[in-house]
Enzyme design. Structure first.
Site, short mmCIF file in Angstrom:
data_model
loop_
_atom_site.label_atom_id
_atom_site.label_comp_id
_atom_site.label_asym_id
_atom_site.label_seq_id
_atom_site.Cartn_x
_atom_site.Cartn_y
_atom_site.Cartn_z
CB CYS A 266 -1.07 -0.19 1.02
SG CYS A 266 -2.47 -0.53 0.81
C1 UDX Z 1 -0.97 -0.03 5.81
C2 UDX Z 1 -2.43 1.17 6.61
O1 UDX Z 1 -2.15 0.87 7.52
C3 UDX Z 1 -3.69 0.33 5.96
O2 UDX Z 1 -4.41 0.89 6.36
C4 UDX Z 1 -3.89 0.51 4.78
O3 UDX Z 1 -5.20 0.22 4.44
C5 UDX Z 1 -2.34 -0.18 3.43
O4 UDX Z 1 -1.41 0.11 3.90
P1 UDX Z 1 0.31 -2.24 5.92
O5 UDX Z 1 1.09 -2.00 4.58
O6 UDX Z 1 -0.80 -3.74 5.51
O7 UDX Z 1 -1.32 -0.72 6.20
O8 UDX Z 1 0.87 -2.13 6.96
P2 UDX Z 1 1.27 -1.14 7.51
O9 UDX Z 1 1.09 -1.68 9.43
O10 UDX Z 1 0.48 0.47 8.31
O11 UDX Z 1 2.44 -0.61 7.54
C6 UDX Z 1 3.43 -0.04 6.52
C7 UDX Z 1 4.49 0.03 7.08
O12 UDX Z 1 5.39 0.69 7.55
C8 UDX Z 1 5.36 -1.64 7.02
O13 UDX Z 1 7.17 -1.79 5.27
C9 UDX Z 1 6.01 -1.10 8.33
O14 UDX Z 1 7.00 -2.03 8.73
C10 UDX Z 1 6.54 0.00 8.40
N1 UDX Z 1 5.98 0.84 9.47
C11 UDX Z 1 4.83 0.70 10.32
C12 UDX Z 1 7.57 1.28 10.30
O15 UDX Z 1 8.80 1.50 9.93
N2 UDX Z 1 7.22 2.30 11.12
C13 UDX Z 1 6.15 2.18 12.36
O16 UDX Z 1 5.74 2.88 13.37
C14 UDX Z 1 5.09 1.98 11.61
#
Ligand code: UDX
Length: 453
Positions: free
Chosen positions: A274
């Protein structure tokens, strides 16, 4: 008795979670996909993706006769009262959104609506750029059906906010439900459907125009990605200041209610299906409409540089990577998923291979998917300890729970030289720094002390 029947086009992450959760709340659901193997597998109760809780709920829904899968979209639209479109919206080569599958699904639905007497609701669940629901979906369905939107059939845009790894919980208990509506009847219908889904324990339901709902999705993802890139930028600053630690800084920032503690975890950058895709699509869209979004450009820029941190930190201890054996812990883009789309691991591994290193990797569930991209250029271990065995350095790329339990002794015992790079801040520096050669994202050390002014 089932509540009423819905159909879901697209049985990927979003579609499958939507389908299974509606079935679990007593709706009859017909899942549609063009991918025959996926229809067969999901229909037999075998999810095609790894997602905690999904397999159990899927099996139960099928057993109760509430969920069935088909490639026959005609039957699915004919039997349902509402159809959710949850097909993929990837990027084209230039970064802008590819609405090909949305167009095809709209055409198919329109074709069936031509012969259907009953009013039918179409709900866009996929992420689409502002204006796409009214300017692409609506005219295609009107054309194919010969029927007028708002009179003969209804249209809503209902973005999802589910995270991989907690997709089921996020679908069953969302923070809010956003309903973009073409007309009041369409919105009332979808709101009513969600009232039945959530019964007494209902999250706030926000009703707005189709376009605003489309923008909410992009603005939410861009904001969350901004928090990640922001803390990664502060991490870079911390790395250059002796004694600084981004984890403590993040705690200090996050307790301010106006900021909040979530999405302030520094690491090797965001990946997944996403954030990278949606931010690029937003960038491309903004350019096309003449909007200037400098913050979105900066979020992407910071994230592009972040994976290189892994190798940069390692070079504090290992001069040349040529012939060195590097252990990679974690391949999925985040824990609790087998998804490797835009995963940082792939970027880190490619950089290591380019520098002549030998790479051995371990992931609890994502090895099969990573192998499809990396093939035989990487050795794959069966456990974290096996992965670390004989390695010259080890990089934590994904913060799986089982890696958090590793102790400095595990690295000392197994590795050739105990160089540990914590790319996701899962280890306590105080515990590791004295025992192994340790570097972590956002952790300042004296060897990078800034010169006196
Ligand atoms: C995201 C959105 O959260 C969700 O609402 C949307 O519908 C789809 O995209 P997702 O991609 O499943 O969801 O994962 P998410 O938990 O949001 O993490 C996204 C990325 O950010 C991951 O690679 C994660 O490792 C990274 N991340 C997240 C960080 O590096 N630090 C953080 O504090 C949070």
């Amino acid at each position: 008795m089932a509540k009423f029947t819905i159909s879901v086009f697209g049985l990927g992450y979003v579609g499958l979670s939507t389908a299974v959760c509606f079935a679990s709340r007593g709706f009859r659901v017909l899942g549609v996909d063009t991918h025959k193997e996926r229809v067969r597998s999901v229909g037999a109760g075998r999810p095609t993706i790894y997602e905690p809780g999904l397999g159990k709920l899927l099996a139960k829904s099928i057993y109760r006769g509430l969920l069935s899968c088909t490639a026959d979209y005609r039957r699915a639209v004919t039997e349902a009262l509402a159809t959710f479109i949850a097909v993929g919206t990837p990027n084209k080569a230039d970064g802008t959104i590819d609405l090909g599958s949305i167009r095809e699904a709209s055409r198919q639905i329109g074709e069936v609506l031509r012969g259907k007497e009953q009013w039918h609701l179409v709900v866009i669940r996929s992420t689409v750029t502002p204006g796409a629901t009214s300017q692409v979906v609506k005219p295609i369905i009107e054309d194919a059906s010969g029927k007028e939107c708002g009179t003969d059939w209804g249209l809503c845009m209902n973005p999802e906010f589910l995270r991989e790894g907690s997709a089921i919980q996020d679908t069953l208990r969302p923070d809010r439900i956003v309903i973009g509506e073409h007309d009041k009847r369409s919105g009332d219908h979808l709101e009513n459907l969600y009232k039945q889904f959530h019964r007494g324990d209902r999250p706030p339901i926000l009703r707005m125009s189709l376009t605003n709902a489309e923008i909410v999705k992009y603005a939410s993802n861009a904001f969350l990605a901004m928090k990640v890139s922001y803390i990664n930028m502060i991490a870079d600053l911390c790395e250059r200041i002796p004694g600084a630690d981004v984890s403590e800084v993040a705690n200090g920032i996050g307790l301010d209610k106006r900021i909040g503690p979530l999405f302030l975890k520094a690491g090797l950058g965001y990946g997944g299906s996403c954030f990278p895709k949606d931010l690029k699509a937003l960038q491309g869209f903004a350019q096309n409409v003449g909007a200037h979004l400098p913050m979105v450009n900066a979020i992407i820029k910071v994230n592009e540089l972040q994976p290189s941190k892994a190798v940069e930190l390692m070079k504090r201890f290992v001069n040349s990577l040529k012939g060195k054996r590097i252990a990679i812990l974690g391949l999925s883009f985040k824990p609790d998923t087998d998804d490797v789309r835009e995963a940082v691991s792939i970027k880190v591994i490619k950089a290591l291979l380019d520098d002549g290193a030998e790479v051995v990797a371990y992931d609890p569930v994502a090895t099969r998917n990573a192998r499809r991209i990396l093939g035989g250029r990487v050795a794959y271990a069966q456990s974290a300890l096996e992965c670390m065995a004989g390695a010259d350095a080890c990089i934590v790329v994904t913060e799986w729970e089982e890696f958090k339990r590793l102790r400095p002794e595990d690295f000392l015992k197994t590795m050739k030289t105990p160089v540990v790079i914590d790319g996701r801040r899962i280890f306590d520096p105080k515990n590791f720094q004295d025992k192994v050669r340790f570097a972590a994202v956002g952790l300042g050390t004296s060897d990078r002390a800034p010169r006196d002014p």
